[in-house]
Design a protein around this motif. Structure first.
Motif, mmCIF file in Angstrom:
data_model
loop_
_atom_site.group_PDB
_atom_site.id
_atom_site.type_symbol
_atom_site.label_atom_id
_atom_site.label_comp_id
_atom_site.label_asym_id
_atom_site.label_seq_id
_atom_site.Cartn_x
_atom_site.Cartn_y
_atom_site.Cartn_z
ATOM 1 N N UNK A 51 55.791 112.400 98.002
ATOM 2 C CA UNK A 51 57.078 112.697 98.031
ATOM 3 C C UNK A 51 57.611 112.760 96.710
ATOM 4 N N UNK A 52 58.495 113.719 96.057
ATOM 5 C CA UNK A 52 59.236 113.639 94.720
ATOM 6 C C UNK A 52 60.574 113.406 94.986
ATOM 7 N N UNK A 53 61.042 112.519 94.017
ATOM 8 C CA UNK A 53 62.677 112.427 94.107
ATOM 9 C C UNK A 53 63.052 112.681 92.726
ATOM 10 N N UNK A 54 64.074 113.646 92.825
ATOM 11 C CA UNK A 54 64.781 114.112 91.441
ATOM 12 C C UNK A 54 65.995 112.966 91.600
ATOM 13 N N UNK A 55 66.098 112.200 90.421
ATOM 14 C CA UNK A 55 67.052 111.532 89.975
ATOM 15 C C UNK A 55 67.871 112.190 88.816
ATOM 16 N N UNK A 56 69.114 112.658 89.130
ATOM 17 C CA UNK A 56 70.177 113.248 88.078
ATOM 18 C C UNK A 56 71.191 112.421 87.851
ATOM 19 N N UNK A 57 71.642 112.239 86.461
ATOM 20 C CA UNK A 57 72.622 111.447 86.435
ATOM 21 C C UNK A 57 73.348 111.862 85.159
ATOM 22 N N UNK A 87 66.462 113.278 85.284
ATOM 23 C CA UNK A 87 67.285 114.095 84.301
ATOM 24 C C UNK A 87 68.851 113.737 84.054
ATOM 25 N N UNK A 88 68.953 113.768 82.755
ATOM 26 C CA UNK A 88 70.355 113.513 82.281
ATOM 27 C C UNK A 88 71.134 114.879 82.394
ATOM 28 N N UNK A 89 72.260 115.004 83.066
ATOM 29 C CA UNK A 89 73.013 116.287 83.481
ATOM 30 C C UNK A 89 73.568 116.847 82.254
ATOM 31 N N UNK A 90 73.993 116.039 81.236
ATOM 32 C CA UNK A 90 74.568 116.577 80.087
ATOM 33 C C UNK A 90 73.319 117.330 79.153
ATOM 34 N N UNK A 91 72.196 117.021 79.357
ATOM 35 C CA UNK A 91 70.953 117.610 78.742
ATOM 36 C C UNK A 91 70.628 119.112 79.306
ATOM 37 N N UNK A 92 71.052 119.182 80.598
ATOM 38 C CA UNK A 92 70.832 120.300 81.381
ATOM 39 C C UNK A 92 71.770 121.467 81.466
ATOM 40 N N UNK A 93 71.837 122.458 80.862
ATOM 41 C CA UNK A 93 72.840 123.435 81.112
ATOM 42 C C UNK A 93 72.488 124.795 81.863
ATOM 43 N N UNK A 94 71.051 124.755 82.011
ATOM 44 C CA UNK A 94 70.552 125.875 82.843
ATOM 45 C C UNK A 94 69.933 125.185 84.191
ATOM 46 N N UNK A 95 69.744 126.220 85.266
ATOM 47 C CA UNK A 95 69.127 125.852 86.647
ATOM 48 C C UNK A 95 67.813 124.794 86.455
#
Length: 174
Positions: A1-7, A35-43
């Protein structure tokens, strides 16, 4: 199982919480994507993701706008997976602040139109070295009103790491 932790993070406490959650999940034998959501601007591809944990702090009654935009843009993909949303705030640290803390979380979910499987409040921290005079006064006289704490005494962490670990493990086991 893989868990995404987005913060999302503002002063660093939620980043610390996200790293802690990452360690807890890896120790349980699962894969993670942090992943840090401020570093992610795309899908963000969720092809290999089975579960999702979202965490963000509350500042001035709101979660970071970039975090909310990320959640809203991914909500359809998130809703097809088990999800846990953690709202990090000082209000969550105190019985008198719980109602406000739940309101902040509810308002964020309403703005993003996301319906997670689970939600939880997590107590944050005070980091007065990051604040100007105005922010220190707001923290002391509004956020920490009726508390016997003074932010001028230095950084104070209220996160209950044992309770957080238990919540994450319980989420993994459902």
């Amino acid at each position: 199982m893989t868990v995404l932790i987005a913060y999302g993070t503002v002063e660093g406490q939620t980043a610390k919480i996200a790293r802690f959650i990452n360690d807890v999940i890896r120790e349980a034998g699962y894969e993670t994507r942090l992943i840090n959501t401020s570093d992610r601007t795309r899908h963000v591809s969720l092809d290999d993701v089975d579960r999702i944990i979202l965490a963000a702090p509350v500042h001035e009654r709101r979660h970071p706008k970039q975090f909310e935009a990320f959640v809203e843009s991914q909500k359809d993909a998130f809703e097809s997976r088990k999800s846990l949303v953690l709202s990090v705030s000082l209000k969550a640290a105190f019985a008198k602040g719980q109602e406000d803390a739940w309101d902040y979380l509810t308002e964020m979910l309403m703005r993003t139109h996301f319906k997670p499987d689970e939600t939880a409040l997590v107590a944050g921290a005070v980091r007065p070295d990051n604040y100007g005079y105005f922010e220190k006064e707001i923290i002391q006289h509004v956020v920490l009103k009726d508390q016997k704490l003074d932010p001028r005494d230095g950084a104070q962490e209220f996160t209950d790491w044992g309770a957080l670990k238990a919540a994450v493990v319980a989420f993994l086991n459902k």
